[in-house]
Design an enzyme around this catalytic site. Structure first.
Site, PDB file in Angstrom:
ATOM      1  N   GLY A   1     -16.782  -5.855   1.554  1.00  0.00           N
ATOM      2  CA  GLY A   1     -16.822  -7.294   1.827  1.00  0.00           C
ATOM      3  C   GLY A   1     -17.124  -7.687   3.252  1.00  0.00           C
ATOM      4  O   GLY A   1     -17.414  -8.857   3.531  1.00  0.00           O
TER       5      GLY A   1
ATOM      6  N   ARG B   1      -4.221   3.569  17.245  1.00  0.00           N
ATOM      7  CA  ARG B   1      -5.005   2.904  16.196  1.00  0.00           C
ATOM      8  C   ARG B   1      -4.746   3.626  14.878  1.00  0.00           C
ATOM      9  O   ARG B   1      -4.072   4.660  14.862  1.00  0.00           O
ATOM     10  CB  ARG B   1      -6.508   2.993  16.574  1.00  0.00           C
ATOM     11  CG  ARG B   1      -7.455   2.047  15.842  1.00  0.00           C
ATOM     12  CD  ARG B   1      -7.201   0.609  16.189  1.00  0.00           C
ATOM     13  NE  ARG B   1      -8.292  -0.273  15.805  1.00  0.00           N
ATOM     14  CZ  ARG B   1      -8.351  -0.966  14.667  1.00  0.00           C
ATOM     15  NH1 ARG B   1      -7.395  -0.857  13.769  1.00  0.00           N
ATOM     16  NH2 ARG B   1      -9.383  -1.772  14.430  1.00  0.00           N
ATOM     17  N   LYS B   2      -5.332   3.117  13.789  1.00  0.00           N
ATOM     18  CA  LYS B   2      -5.229   3.819  12.509  1.00  0.00           C
ATOM     19  C   LYS B   2      -5.826   5.217  12.626  1.00  0.00           C
ATOM     20  O   LYS B   2      -6.642   5.489  13.520  1.00  0.00           O
ATOM     21  CB  LYS B   2      -5.932   3.019  11.408  1.00  0.00           C
ATOM     22  CG  LYS B   2      -7.440   3.085  11.477  1.00  0.00           C
ATOM     23  CD  LYS B   2      -8.129   2.215  10.442  1.00  0.00           C
ATOM     24  CE  LYS B   2      -8.108   2.828   9.062  1.00  0.00           C
ATOM     25  NZ  LYS B   2      -9.043   2.087   8.143  1.00  0.00           N
TER      26      LYS B   2
ATOM     27  N   ARG C   1       0.854  -1.198   0.000  1.00  0.00           N
ATOM     28  CA  ARG C   1       0.000   0.000   0.000  1.00  0.00           C
ATOM     29  C   ARG C   1       0.886   1.242   0.000  1.00  0.00           C
ATOM     30  O   ARG C   1       1.757   1.388   0.856  1.00  0.00           O
ATOM     31  CB  ARG C   1      -0.904  -0.008   1.228  1.00  0.00           C
ATOM     32  CG  ARG C   1      -1.822   1.187   1.287  1.00  0.00           C
ATOM     33  CD  ARG C   1      -2.653   1.196   2.533  1.00  0.00           C
ATOM     34  NE  ARG C   1      -3.739   0.225   2.481  1.00  0.00           N
ATOM     35  CZ  ARG C   1      -4.473  -0.115   3.531  1.00  0.00           C
ATOM     36  NH1 ARG C   1      -4.231   0.425   4.715  1.00  0.00           N
ATOM     37  NH2 ARG C   1      -5.451  -0.993   3.420  1.00  0.00           N
TER      38      ARG C   1
ATOM     39  N   CYS D   1     -14.512  -0.833   4.264  1.00  0.00           N
ATOM     40  CA  CYS D   1     -13.473  -0.148   3.483  1.00  0.00           C
ATOM     41  C   CYS D   1     -14.065   0.415   2.187  1.00  0.00           C
ATOM     42  O   CYS D   1     -13.591   1.408   1.658  1.00  0.00           O
ATOM     43  CB  CYS D   1     -12.350  -1.118   3.133  1.00  0.00           C
ATOM     44  SG  CYS D   1     -11.633  -1.922   4.566  1.00  0.00           S
ATOM     45  N   GLY D   2     -15.116  -0.240   1.679  1.00  0.00           N
ATOM     46  CA  GLY D   2     -15.788   0.240   0.468  1.00  0.00           C
ATOM     47  C   GLY D   2     -16.877   1.253   0.791  1.00  0.00           C
ATOM     48  O   GLY D   2     -17.644   1.640  -0.085  1.00  0.00           O
TER      49      GLY D   2
END
Ligand code: SRM
Ligand code: SF4
Length: 599
Positions: free
Chosen positions: A516, A252-253, A137, A521-522
């Protein structure tokens, strides 16, 4: 062969900070007290430093308060305490070389290093779906790439064959490469840095790609050019792509999005920091942003951001972002991993406390205190379309949006885009969070020639002229390459959209977002229709009994733009095989979106 060593790591200590806001000091207490001069001073903006590879003496954990590290940490924190992920930045080269030289075997590698710590360098092992290969990424601030960089991507993935060696445009206006082996990892990391990009700090507890306006600098309605803001924040955080331990061990992210116009093309309200372009009445000529905080999606919780009640100038936006990160890093909880995103800290301590902390850090760094938020504009504004042909603010120039179905690009398609960019847009390509590509600064007089290019006819890449589902289609990676995926998404999304486009005419753009699993994420909650992977059941005609199948939850009502709304769950457990889903969606498109059957 130990994959990532801890040699040279200083004892964990109290928090240390960098001396100035634009330079990162990589020295440690041990070297200072032994009289050795600081190992390395790195000015992220200094171009000539680009050729140097840092020798890492500090790790991310050295910037974290000792109490935070000791307080009932979750398993990721324990893993980081054992050996910090920042070690991956230097040792990915070592590891790659050892494997190539046959000095160690894959079986001897430490699994935590392979599956987790290498994510700090942007290398994501795909153990179930494509074992011993990595998704890499990148960081592409503001989604701006060049044709030359695109060719590097194509060259890097080509050796892995057409199934594995693909390039994806992500929902953060970013690029992911697939199929990379660990033997090739050092070569890939170097090639990315050499072409002016990088992969470090793109995974696990790091700040994700800086999202900006895809039409920055071209937009007739632009309030702020987001490119320098994204570039500076990215540079400060990542040490100009080379890894900066100061911001590499967050609880965290962390997501940051910068919006340049009222369209909010970067979806600020689903980011931890959202900077929304706004004119301030006290300084109308100074570009700047109203601030929203705490937006995020996760399996357990979906949170829309809340206004901070503050405005920051574009000039101070990087310092502001670092101040927020400092508060998050130092005070964010590190226990239950489902409660560690910024919103939890905001709720625990309150906005007044948070604002005061941020202003205190800004004062310490000689930056002006935040102003009160600018009032919202009174007039109405409709979000614009990015795809197709659009007039720029520069006379005689247009941007042309190319549909890239679900962001997936083969090696050949990447090269086609690069060739088109060289021919028509001075070698520049812009990426969008809808996973498409724009060609900027095309001479308007040459648009017909571009539209007639054979590469844009008959293949997957198109400049759409009519409304189609394909035009508004977004999809996460799904179970093809993602271990968390409950369903295959990308291929299914394209098949289903093709069938529905052949059957229906749409009166308006319908944005169909596939994701998914509930990590989203989508961004299923952002779509007009969102489809989220979920288990479902259907009748087995052979046994007459119900059987488990891949399914989706259906979300409806997501709105993007100046007045965004998250979509809400409309249906659960709809079987996801094409023959069930296509008629189901057909009905939905007719009843809720006014679609009509084609004659
Ligand atoms: Fe994501 C984890 C893919 C955008 C929420 N995401 C993952 C992992 C890394 C899981 C894994 O290790 O396999 C996926 C990698 C699959 C692969 O092979 O590609 C993955 N996320 C993606 C991408 C590629 C989807 C896409 O096809 O575009 C996007 C990459 C963005 C980038 O360039 O950095 C991507 N992920 C998002 C977004 C959308 C966004 O940022 O606007 C979200 C929701 C927003 C948010 O984060 O608040 C998102 N991803 C997650 C989460 C849930 C986070 C949480 O707080 O719980 C996870 C799971 C985790 O982090 O533990 C996750
Ligand atoms: Fe993987 Fe789930 Fe994210 Fe899709 S939403 S990429 S399946 S983690």
């Amino acid at each position: 062969c130990s994959a990532i060593s801890t040699a040279g790591r200083p004892a964990r200590s109290a928090l240390r900070r960098s001396p100035s806001r634009s330079s990162v000091a990589l020295c440690d207490a041990a070297s200072a007290s032994s009289g050795v001069s600081p190992a390395w001073e790195f000015d992220p903006l200094e171009a000539k430093s680009r050729g140097r590879r840092p020798k890492l003496l500090k790790t991310g954990s050295d910037y974290v308060r000792a109490e935070a590290l000791e307080s009932g940490a979750n398993k990721f924190e324990k893993m980081k305490n054992e050996k910090d992920g920042t070690a991956a930045w230097t040792e990915i080269h070592e590891l790659s070389a050892k494997l190539r030289a046959g000095e160690c075997t894959w079986e001897e590698l430490n699994l935590d290093d392979i599956n987790l710590r290498l994510k700090w360098a942007g290398f994501f092992h795909r153990p179930k779906e494509a074992p011993r290969t990595f998704m890499v990424r990148l960081k592409v601030p503001n989604g701006v790439i060049t044709a030359a960089q695109a060719r590097v991507f194509a060259d890097l993935v080509e050796p892995y064959g057409p199934k594995l060696g693909v390039v994806d445009i992500t929902t953060r206006q970013n690029i992911q490469l697939r199929g990379i082996t660990l033997e090739d990892a050092s070569h890939v990391a170097d090639a990315l840095l050499e072409c002016g990009l990088g992969s470090f700090m793109s995974g696990l507890d790091n700040v994700r790609n800086l999202v900006g306006s895809p039409i920055a600098g071209l937009d007739p309605h632009e309030l702020v050019d987001t490119r320098p803001v994204c570039a500076q924040i990215n540079s400060d955080i990542t040490g100009a792509f080379r890894g900066n331990p100061e911001w590499a061990n967050l609880p965290r992210k962390f997501n940051i999005a910068v919006s340049g116009s009222r369209d909010d093309f970067s979806h600020t309200t689903i980011n931890d920091i959202g900077l929304q372009a706004a004119v301030h009445p006290d300084c109308p000529s100074e570009p700047g942003f109203n601030i929203v905080l705490g937006g995020y999606f996760s399996i357990k919780r979906v949170a829309e951001s809340i206004p901070m009640g503050a405005w920051v100038s574009a000039r101070d936006a990087p310092a502001f972002s670092l101040a927020v990160l400092e508060v998050f890093r130092d005070y964010g909880r590190r226990e239950d991993r489902q409660k560690t995103r910024l919103m939890w800290l905001l709720e625990e301590r309150g906005l007044d406390w948070f604002r005061a902390m941020v202003n205190e850090i800004l004062a310490r760094r000689g930056v002006d205190a935040l102003r009160a938020a600018a009032p919202p504009p009174a007039d109405a504004f409709s979000r614009r379309d990015l795809l197709g042909v659009h007039t720029q603010r520069q006379e005689g120039k247009s941007w042309v949006g190319v549909t890239v179905p679900v962001g997936r690009l083969s090696v050949g398609e990447v090269r086609v885009l690069a060739d088109l960019a060289d021919k028509y847009s001075a070698g520049e390509i812009r990426l969008t969070v809808e996973q498409n590509a724009l060609l900027p600064n095309v001479d308007t007089a040459r648009v017909p020639e571009l539209l007639a290019e054979p590469a844009l006819h008959g293949g997957r890449l198109r400049v759409e002229h009519e409304l189609s589902l394909m035009r508004g289609l977004v999809s996460c990676t799904g179970s093809e390459f993602c271990g968390q995926g409950l369903v295959e998404t990308k291929h299914r999304a394209v098949r289903v959209a093709e069938r529905l486009d052949a059957e229906l005419e749409l009166p308006r753009l319908v944005r169909l977002h596939w994701t998914g699993c509930p990590n989203s994420c989508g961004q299923a909650q952002v779509g007009d229709i969102g489809l989220m992977g979920a288990p479902a059941k259907k009748l087995n005609p052979e046994t007459g009994k119900m059987m488990g199948v891949e399914g989706v939850q259906v979300f409806l009502g997501g709105e993007v733009g100046e007045h965004p709304e998250l979509g809400s769950k409309f249906e659960t457990a709809v079987p996801a095989d094409d023959d069930e889903l296509v008629p189901h969606l057909r009905e939905l498109l007719i009843s809720k979106f006014g679609a009509t059957p084609r004659k």
